[in-house]
Design an enzyme around this catalytic site. Structure first.
Site, PDB file in Angstrom:
ATOM      1  CD  GLN A 153     -27.656  -7.298  46.969  1.00  0.00           C
ATOM      2  OE1 GLN A 153     -27.638  -7.701  48.122  1.00  0.00           O
ATOM      3  NE2 GLN A 153     -28.661  -7.523  46.139  1.00  0.00           N
ATOM      4  CB  CYS A 159     -29.194 -10.750  48.807  1.00  0.00           C
ATOM      5  SG  CYS A 159     -30.718 -11.645  48.400  1.00  0.00           S
ATOM      6  CG  HIS A 295     -32.319  -8.936  51.513  1.00  0.00           C
ATOM      7  ND1 HIS A 295     -31.596  -8.860  50.337  1.00  0.00           N
ATOM      8  CD2 HIS A 295     -31.610  -8.234  52.434  1.00  0.00           C
ATOM      9  CE1 HIS A 295     -30.500  -8.136  50.541  1.00  0.00           C
ATOM     10  NE2 HIS A 295     -30.489  -7.753  51.796  1.00  0.00           N
ATOM     11  CG  ASN A 315     -28.247  -5.578  53.857  1.00  0.00           C
ATOM     12  OD1 ASN A 315     -28.298  -6.497  53.037  1.00  0.00           O
ATOM     13  ND2 ASN A 315     -29.176  -4.636  53.910  1.00  0.00           N
TER      14      ASN A 315
END
Length: 353
Positions: A153, A159, A295, A315
């Site tokens: 990102q 996110c 997140h 992630n």
């Protein structure tokens, strides 16, 4: 030509260098740049370590002043990593590409979930996987071909978009057999009713956008720009991937979370603002964190290692972070909300043939 010791002293300044003497050993990750713990007993080696780290991650600074500042931040992070690795046993930290960012800088750049507004349920129906029994001991959707490569990102708080897209990519592959990388940028540019681009958003709202607008474009047709742009409606002429709806996993219920993960990748929210998250390098993470969700990530499996149950989390901080872009987060903690609040706010898209 290599710098002499005297040149290095002049470049870095005595005040900065002297503060480094407090660091006495290295984290295990440091060995990848060619230094053993004993090497860091000299100032020269500390400088060499920083220079090698810069070269490895392609770091270039605008001025000597900026380089000195980043060196000081690097030194402080090195000290934190070293001290933490002496205390923890199930996971470890290491120097990664974020080692020249203060923790406040890191949080401002890479955290981007917004949960001020209450979630809106995608359906009045019961939890889809409520009656699932006989869960497998382990699941890894990466091995089943339902997970695209780890994305990055960058310095955009998007996110939420990456979490949404990964979940949609997963269910699309499970239903159609085709793994298609989809566009986070479309969500950032176009999904503006409730979400706020690089300033954060929520996965449920993004699912609603995809449903209302007839699908999501491929990554190659609407590539990521790491910044907010103007919604390009002309891209509607190309193929899109659709979903039928979405559901929320019952809150604070780990068994329900596992039932859902056993059937598809999920969008989940966690608190990732702890300093250890910044430098996580491997192992089953069981460090301190709260449950103030900040997140968005994607749960893509679960398993057990050396007696520790974990959830596999994808992630969006690039493949150099963690375990090639992933983190294994401890489960079975005895807390309803789970480690870092991972059981609090999970959801998943649905898709019909």
């Amino acid at each position: 030509m290599a710098l002499s010791s005297s040149s290095k002293f002049i470049f870095f300044s005595f005040s900065v260098i002297s503060s480094l003497l407090a660091c006495s050993s290295l984290a295990r990750e440091f060995s990848i740049v060619g230094y053993s713990p004993d090497d860091l007993t000299t100032i020269d080696k500390l400088i060499d370590l920083f220079e090698s780290w810069m070269a490895k991650h392609g770091k270039v600074y605008r001025s000597i002043e900026e380089k000195l500042h980043r060196f000081e931040v690097f030194r402080d992070n090195l000290k934190h990593i070293d001290e933490r690795n002496k205390k923890i046993s199930n996971y470890w930290l290491g120097l990664n590409e974020f080692a020249d960012l203060s923790h406040e800088e890191f949080k401002n750049m890479y955290i981007g979930l917004k949960v001020e507004s209450p979630r809106r349920s995608g359906s009045n129906e019961d939890f889809t996987y409520r009656d699932v029994v006989d869960l497998p001991k382990s699941v890894d959707w990466r091995k089943k071909g339902a997970v695209t490569n780890v994305k990055n990102q960058g310095s955009c708080g998007s996110c939420w978009a990456f979490s949404t897209v990964a979940a949609v990519e997963g269910i699309n592959q499970i239903v159609t057999g085709n793994l298609t990388s989809l566009s986070e940028q479309e969500l950032i540019d176009c999904d503006t009713t409730y979400n706020n681009g690089c300033n954060g958003g929520l996965m449920d709202y993004a699912f609603q956008y995809i449903i209302a607008n007839g699908g999501l474009h491929k990554e190659e047709d609407y590539p990521y720009a790491m910044e907010e742009g103007t919604c390009d409606e002309r891209k509607g002429i190309s193929d899109v991937v659709t979903i039928s709806g979405y559901h929320d996993v019952p809150e604070n219920n780990e068994q329900s979370l596992l039932k859902a993960i056993a059937n598809q990748p999920l969008s989940v929210a966690i608190e990732a603002s702890g300093r250890d998250f910044q430098f996580y390098s491997g192992g089953v993470f069981d460090g301190h964190c709260g449950s103030e969700l900040d997140h968005g990530v994607t749960a893509v499996g679960y398993g057990t290692s050396r007696g520790l149950d974990y959830i596999i989390v994808k992630n969006s901080w690039g493949p150099k972070w963690g375990e090639k872009g992933y983190i294994r987060m401890k489960r079975s903690t005895g807390k309803p909300e789970g480690l870092c609040g991972i059981n609090k706010m999970a959801s998943y898209p649905t898709k019909k043939m």
